[in-house]
Design a protein around this motif. Structure first.
Motif, PDB file in Angstrom:
ATOM      1  N   MET A  56      42.142 -39.825 128.377  1.00 52.20           N
ATOM      2  CA  MET A  56      41.251 -38.985 127.590  1.00 52.20           C
ATOM      3  C   MET A  56      40.791 -39.716 126.346  1.00 52.20           C
ATOM      4  SD  MET A  56      42.036 -35.356 125.830  1.00 52.20           S
ATOM      5  CE  MET A  56      43.323 -35.877 124.754  1.00 52.20           C
ATOM      6  N   ALA A  57      41.744 -40.407 125.701  1.00 54.01           N
ATOM      7  CA  ALA A  57      41.370 -41.138 124.492  1.00 54.01           C
ATOM      8  C   ALA A  57      40.352 -42.228 124.809  1.00 54.01           C
ATOM      9  CB  ALA A  57      42.609 -41.733 123.830  1.00 54.01           C
ATOM     10  N   ARG A  58      40.541 -42.892 125.960  1.00 55.19           N
ATOM     11  CA  ARG A  58      39.594 -43.957 126.303  1.00 55.19           C
ATOM     12  C   ARG A  58      38.238 -43.384 126.625  1.00 55.19           C
ATOM     13  NH1 ARG A  58      43.210 -46.765 129.845  1.00 55.19           N
ATOM     14  NH2 ARG A  58      44.590 -48.019 128.554  1.00 55.19           N
ATOM     15  N   ALA A  59      38.236 -42.266 127.360  1.00 58.96           N
ATOM     16  CA  ALA A  59      36.947 -41.683 127.748  1.00 58.96           C
ATOM     17  C   ALA A  59      36.191 -41.179 126.533  1.00 58.96           C
ATOM     18  CB  ALA A  59      37.185 -40.530 128.728  1.00 58.96           C
ATOM     19  N   ALA A  60      36.922 -40.749 125.537  1.00 62.70           N
ATOM     20  CA  ALA A  60      36.256 -40.146 124.387  1.00 62.70           C
ATOM     21  C   ALA A  60      35.702 -41.180 123.439  1.00 62.70           C
ATOM     22  CB  ALA A  60      37.242 -39.255 123.633  1.00 62.70           C
ATOM     23  N   GLY A  61      35.842 -42.444 123.762  1.00 68.51           N
ATOM     24  CA  GLY A  61      35.239 -43.432 122.882  1.00 68.51           C
ATOM     25  C   GLY A  61      36.226 -44.447 122.364  1.00 68.51           C
ATOM     26  N   GLY A  62      37.440 -44.466 122.947  1.00 63.00           N
ATOM     27  CA  GLY A  62      38.348 -45.549 122.627  1.00 63.00           C
ATOM     28  C   GLY A  62      38.721 -45.603 121.173  1.00 63.00           C
ATOM     29  N   THR A  63      38.309 -46.653 120.527  1.00 63.46           N
ATOM     30  CA  THR A  63      38.761 -46.840 119.160  1.00 63.46           C
ATOM     31  C   THR A  63      37.731 -46.391 118.143  1.00 63.46           C
ATOM     32  OG1 THR A  63      37.939 -49.082 119.296  1.00 63.46           O
ATOM     33  CG2 THR A  63      40.260 -48.757 119.725  1.00 63.46           C
ATOM     34  N   SER A  64      36.708 -45.723 118.598  1.00 66.41           N
ATOM     35  CA  SER A  64      35.694 -45.353 117.624  1.00 66.41           C
ATOM     36  C   SER A  64      35.960 -43.997 116.995  1.00 66.41           C
ATOM     37  CB  SER A  64      34.315 -45.351 118.281  1.00 66.41           C
ATOM     38  OG  SER A  64      34.298 -44.426 119.334  1.00 66.41           O
ATOM     39  N   ARG A  65      37.044 -43.376 117.367  1.00 71.24           N
ATOM     40  CA  ARG A  65      37.396 -42.098 116.772  1.00 71.24           C
ATOM     41  C   ARG A  65      38.791 -42.205 116.207  1.00 71.24           C
ATOM     42  NH1 ARG A  65      34.555 -37.458 115.586  1.00 71.24           N
ATOM     43  NH2 ARG A  65      32.564 -37.710 116.580  1.00 71.24           N
ATOM     44  N   LEU A  66      39.035 -41.572 115.095  1.00 69.32           N
ATOM     45  CA  LEU A  66      40.339 -41.701 114.458  1.00 69.32           C
ATOM     46  C   LEU A  66      41.448 -41.169 115.350  1.00 69.32           C
ATOM     47  CD1 LEU A  66      39.655 -40.839 110.740  1.00 69.32           C
ATOM     48  CD2 LEU A  66      40.635 -42.915 111.648  1.00 69.32           C
ATOM     49  N   TRP A  67      41.228 -40.001 115.954  1.00 71.92           N
ATOM     50  CA  TRP A  67      42.328 -39.434 116.724  1.00 71.92           C
ATOM     51  C   TRP A  67      42.613 -40.247 117.971  1.00 71.92           C
ATOM     52  CZ3 TRP A  67      41.631 -37.968 121.706  1.00 71.92           C
ATOM     53  CH2 TRP A  67      40.352 -37.616 122.109  1.00 71.92           C
ATOM     54  N   SER A  68      41.549 -40.745 118.620  1.00 74.60           N
ATOM     55  CA  SER A  68      41.803 -41.509 119.840  1.00 74.60           C
ATOM     56  C   SER A  68      42.486 -42.825 119.513  1.00 74.60           C
ATOM     57  CB  SER A  68      40.507 -41.751 120.595  1.00 74.60           C
ATOM     58  OG  SER A  68      39.588 -42.443 119.781  1.00 74.60           O
ATOM     59  N   ARG A  69      42.110 -43.402 118.360  1.00 70.14           N
ATOM     60  CA  ARG A  69      42.761 -44.636 117.977  1.00 70.14           C
ATOM     61  C   ARG A  69      44.250 -44.406 117.732  1.00 70.14           C
ATOM     62  NH1 ARG A  69      40.004 -46.869 113.009  1.00 70.14           N
ATOM     63  NH2 ARG A  69      38.304 -45.751 113.972  1.00 70.14           N
ATOM     64  N   ALA A  70      44.567 -43.328 117.031  1.00 72.51           N
ATOM     65  CA  ALA A  70      45.972 -43.025 116.750  1.00 72.51           C
ATOM     66  C   ALA A  70      46.734 -42.767 118.041  1.00 72.51           C
ATOM     67  CB  ALA A  70      46.070 -41.824 115.822  1.00 72.51           C
ATOM     68  N   LEU A  71      46.091 -42.077 118.984  1.00 74.94           N
ATOM     69  CA  LEU A  71      46.736 -41.783 120.264  1.00 74.94           C
ATOM     70  C   LEU A  71      47.035 -43.076 121.012  1.00 74.94           C
ATOM     71  CD1 LEU A  71      45.305 -38.884 122.405  1.00 74.94           C
ATOM     72  CD2 LEU A  71      47.375 -40.093 122.848  1.00 74.94           C
ATOM     73  N   LEU A  72      46.043 -43.966 121.075  1.00 79.42           N
ATOM     74  CA  LEU A  72      46.237 -45.214 121.806  1.00 79.42           C
ATOM     75  C   LEU A  72      47.302 -46.065 121.153  1.00 79.42           C
ATOM     76  CD1 LEU A  72      42.559 -46.060 122.697  1.00 79.42           C
ATOM     77  CD2 LEU A  72      44.369 -45.440 124.244  1.00 79.42           C
ATOM     78  N   ARG A  73      47.307 -46.044 119.817  1.00 85.15           N
ATOM     79  CA  ARG A  73      48.314 -46.832 119.122  1.00 85.15           C
ATOM     80  C   ARG A  73      49.699 -46.285 119.420  1.00 85.15           C
ATOM     81  NH1 ARG A  73      46.668 -46.739 113.561  1.00 85.15           N
ATOM     82  NH2 ARG A  73      44.999 -48.131 114.166  1.00 85.15           N
ATOM     83  N   ARG A  74      49.810 -44.964 119.429  1.00 80.48           N
ATOM     84  CA  ARG A  74      51.102 -44.351 119.704  1.00 80.48           C
ATOM     85  C   ARG A  74      51.572 -44.680 121.123  1.00 80.48           C
ATOM     86  NH1 ARG A  74      51.176 -38.063 119.740  1.00 80.48           N
ATOM     87  NH2 ARG A  74      50.161 -38.262 117.735  1.00 80.48           N
ATOM     88  N   ALA A  75      50.625 -44.652 122.064  1.00 79.66           N
ATOM     89  CA  ALA A  75      50.995 -44.940 123.447  1.00 79.66           C
ATOM     90  C   ALA A  75      51.365 -46.401 123.616  1.00 79.66           C
ATOM     91  CB  ALA A  75      49.836 -44.582 124.367  1.00 79.66           C
ATOM     92  N   ALA A  76      50.656 -47.280 122.926  1.00 79.00           N
ATOM     93  CA  ALA A  76      50.914 -48.699 123.097  1.00 79.00           C
ATOM     94  C   ALA A  76      52.248 -49.090 122.503  1.00 79.00           C
ATOM     95  CB  ALA A  76      49.800 -49.510 122.433  1.00 79.00           C
ATOM     96  N   LYS A  77      52.682 -48.337 121.496  1.00 82.62           N
ATOM     97  CA  LYS A  77      53.978 -48.644 120.901  1.00 82.62           C
ATOM     98  C   LYS A  77      55.078 -48.486 121.926  1.00 82.62           C
ATOM     99  CE  LYS A  77      53.939 -46.383 117.010  1.00 82.62           C
ATOM    100  NZ  LYS A  77      54.474 -45.584 115.894  1.00 82.62           N
ATOM    101  N   GLY A  78      54.922 -47.484 122.796  1.00 81.33           N
ATOM    102  CA  GLY A  78      55.938 -47.262 123.798  1.00 81.33           C
ATOM    103  C   GLY A  78      55.953 -48.342 124.852  1.00 81.33           C
ATOM    104  N   ASN A  79      54.802 -48.968 125.075  1.00 80.88           N
ATOM    105  CA  ASN A  79      54.727 -49.966 126.128  1.00 80.88           C
ATOM    106  C   ASN A  79      55.004 -51.363 125.641  1.00 80.88           C
ATOM    107  OD1 ASN A  79      54.007 -47.985 127.788  1.00 80.88           O
ATOM    108  ND2 ASN A  79      51.830 -48.469 127.843  1.00 80.88           N
ATOM    109  N   ASN A  80      55.158 -51.528 124.349  1.00 73.97           N
ATOM    110  CA  ASN A  80      55.271 -52.877 123.779  1.00 73.97           C
ATOM    111  C   ASN A  80      54.092 -53.741 124.155  1.00 73.97           C
ATOM    112  OD1 ASN A  80      57.685 -52.282 122.617  1.00 73.97           O
ATOM    113  ND2 ASN A  80      58.839 -52.879 124.422  1.00 73.97           N
ATOM    114  N   LYS A  81      52.954 -53.091 124.242  1.00 71.89           N
ATOM    115  CA  LYS A  81      51.760 -53.872 124.557  1.00 71.89           C
ATOM    116  C   LYS A  81      51.006 -54.102 123.270  1.00 71.89           C
ATOM    117  CE  LYS A  81      49.352 -51.645 127.445  1.00 71.89           C
ATOM    118  NZ  LYS A  81      48.562 -51.109 128.549  1.00 71.89           N
ATOM    119  N   ILE A  82      50.313 -55.182 123.216  1.00 66.41           N
ATOM    120  CA  ILE A  82      49.485 -55.398 122.033  1.00 66.41           C
ATOM    121  C   ILE A  82      48.136 -54.736 122.279  1.00 66.41           C
ATOM    122  CG2 ILE A  82      48.626 -57.112 120.465  1.00 66.41           C
ATOM    123  CD1 ILE A  82      51.286 -57.845 120.717  1.00 66.41           C
ATOM    124  N   VAL A  83      47.784 -53.834 121.414  1.00 58.25           N
ATOM    125  CA  VAL A  83      46.481 -53.200 121.565  1.00 58.25           C
ATOM    126  C   VAL A  83      45.524 -53.861 120.607  1.00 58.25           C
ATOM    127  CG1 VAL A  83      45.229 -51.058 121.436  1.00 58.25           C
ATOM    128  CG2 VAL A  83      47.587 -51.063 122.172  1.00 58.25           C
TER     129      VAL A  83
END
Lengths: 160, 93
Positions: A56-83
């Motif tokens: 959903m965060a990606r579909a909504a515009g990825g990093t161009s929205r504050l909430w989607s950016r925060a969501l992706l960052r939160r998810a990436a923390k769990g994966n130990n992936k570099i976003v």
């Protein structure tokens, strides 16, 4: 001038954009052979839920929205992936601590409700109330779209 | 906006006017599914709108949870030869 156009932009993409992203993440899960092992039900549910939010965060515009950016960052923390967040030419926004937020001018009743909203909307902790409202509107639209997509999928899959 | 003296440590958004706030609140009210339509438009307090928004977001999250649960069960129990499997395969590949 104060007469500048201040209409807030809360357009969200069409349903199929959300559907495509969600199906892609589902197929990734399938590749990981998640759906064949029977004893990992809770893990599977959590993975699907996380895939739903991330897509959903990606579909909504990825990093161009504050909430989607925060969501992706939160998810990436769990994966130990570099976003990677692309560098954007915009003004630097400072994270506002609750003491310094410039929104004291609003009625304290509104501020209480806004505080609860901040806990619900991802990334809300650093936003001023006006920005929070904008992000909330967009977030709600995207969430309801995602729910519709998932409902369609469930309806299509359940036996007649 | 003319009162932009907030350049030291606040966010980049200028101070929001009341009209803008009303506009935002109206927008949120349009998005929310049911909010007392019987109320006159300018009498609904902003805090009530925010409260409804919180409830709506929570219910949406719960919907997502339920649907994830059902999806998980459905995806697990799909037979290899049923038409649903064919649909999924065509969609996912």
């Amino acid at each position: 001038m104060a007469s500048a156009d201040k209409t807030i932009n809360t357009d969200v993409p069409e349903k199929d954009v959300f559907a495509i992203h969600f199906l892609q993440s589902l197929s990734n899960l399938r590749i990981q052979n998640l759906f064949n092992s029977p004893d990992t039900t809770n893990y599977r549910v959590r993975k699907i839920k996380k895939a739903a939010y991330v897509s959903m965060a990606r579909a909504a515009g990825g990093t161009s929205r504050l909430w989607s950016r925060a969501l992706l960052r939160r998810a990436a923390k769990g994966n130990n992936k570099i976003v990677r967040f692309p560098r954007r030419k915009r003004k630097v926004t400072w994270k506002i601590s609750s003491k310094r937020r410039r929104s004291d001018q609003r009625a304290p009743v509104v501020e209480d409700a806004a505080e609860r909203l901040r806990n619900l909307v991802p990334g809300g902790g650093g936003m001023e109330t006006s920005k929070l409202m904008e992000e909330t509107a967009h977030y709600i639209k995207c969430l309801s779209m995602q729910v519709k997509v998932m409902q369609c999928l469930v309806d299509g899959l359940s036996p007649k | 906006m003319s009162n932009r003296r907030s350049s030291r440590q606040s966010s980049s958004a200028p101070r929001i006017s009341d009209d803008q706030m009303i506009d935002l609140v109206t927008k949120l009210r349009q998005i929310l599914p049911e909010i007392g339509q019987r109320r006159r438009s300018d009498k609904v307090s902003a805090s009530k709108v925010l409260q409804e928004t919180c409830n709506y977001i929570r219910s949406l999250n719960r919907e997502v949870d339920n649907l994830s649960e059902r999806l998980s069960q459905l995806l697990e129990s799909v037979d290899e030869d049923s038409p649903e499997a064919a649909v999924i395969r065509s969609l996912l590949m």
